[in-house]
Design an enzyme around this catalytic site. Structure first.
Site, PDB file in Angstrom:
ATOM      1  N   ASP A 119       0.863  -1.099   0.116  1.00 50.57           N
ATOM      2  CA  ASP A 119       0.013   0.085  -0.065  1.00 50.57           C
ATOM      3  C   ASP A 119       0.720   1.323  -0.093  1.00 50.57           C
ATOM      4  O   ASP A 119       1.963   1.328   0.642  1.00 50.57           O
ATOM      5  CB  ASP A 119      -0.699  -0.110   1.202  1.00 50.57           C
ATOM      6  CG  ASP A 119      -2.078  -0.960   1.052  1.00 50.57           C
ATOM      7  OD1 ASP A 119      -2.486  -1.548  -0.090  1.00 50.57           O
ATOM      8  OD2 ASP A 119      -2.451  -1.576   2.249  1.00 50.57           O
ATOM      9  N   ASP A 137      -6.761  -1.442  -4.860  1.00 53.40           N
ATOM     10  CA  ASP A 137      -8.099  -1.050  -3.892  1.00 53.40           C
ATOM     11  C   ASP A 137      -8.827  -0.090  -4.566  1.00 53.40           C
ATOM     12  O   ASP A 137     -10.316   0.035  -4.412  1.00 53.40           O
ATOM     13  CB  ASP A 137      -7.213  -0.500  -2.568  1.00 53.40           C
ATOM     14  CG  ASP A 137      -6.558  -1.576  -1.861  1.00 53.40           C
ATOM     15  OD1 ASP A 137      -6.821  -2.797  -2.001  1.00 53.40           O
ATOM     16  OD2 ASP A 137      -5.690  -0.989  -1.017  1.00 53.40           O
TER      17      ASP A 137
END
Length: 156
Positions: A119, A137
């Site tokens: 991330d 995402d």
């Protein structure tokens, strides 16, 4: 029956862009250090997630990697099947499925290759920080939002 190939091309593009950005992150950004993009609300922030959304199950002991990978691959396969059955004019659900497939595969490949998801996008406001996320995402959330909005507007 219409061809799902163009929509699977969208999925492949999501997967490719997701992994190109993750490659950049892994080679250019320091770990767990905020790099401001816009000082007041956006940082690059390289972190790792062994769980699901919002780090759910991240401290579960390791089994979650295999379960989440299996679920992502199964969901991508199911959505691919549904995609092949959509009528040609049904582009909103086709786009949504394509985004969901690409996002699911992007994070599944991370889990398979690295044991965790990379991330790097962190939004914040004052002292409140949204959990870091990635482009896979974004594709998943966008695909889900299209399906929800299509359902809302179809009823109205």
């Amino acid at each position: 029956m219409p061809s799902a190939l163009p929509w699977l091309g969208v999925s492949a593009a999501v997967l490719a862009v997701d992994h190109l950005t993750k490659y950049w992150v892994l080679t250019a950004l320091p770990e767990h250090t905020a790099v401001p993009v816009f000082d007041s609300w956006w940082n690059w922030y390289r972190s790792y997630n062994t769980g699901a959304a919002f780090s759910f199950l991240s401290s579960a002991g390791g089994w979650q990697r295999h379960v989440l990978t299996f679920l992502a691959l199964a969901i991508a396969a199911l959505l691919t099947r549904w995609l092949t059955k959509l009528p040609r004019h049904a582009w909103p659900p086709a786009l949504a499925y394509a985004l969901l497939i690409g996002g699911a595969l992007g994070n599944a490949v991370d889990r398979i290759m690295r044991g965790h998801v990379v991330d790097f996008i962190q939004w914040h406001w004052r002292d409140w920080y949204w959990p870091a996320f990635n482009l896979a995402d974004v594709a998943i959330v966008t695909g889900a939002a299209i399906l929800v909005l299509q359902g809302i507007f179809r009823r109205g």
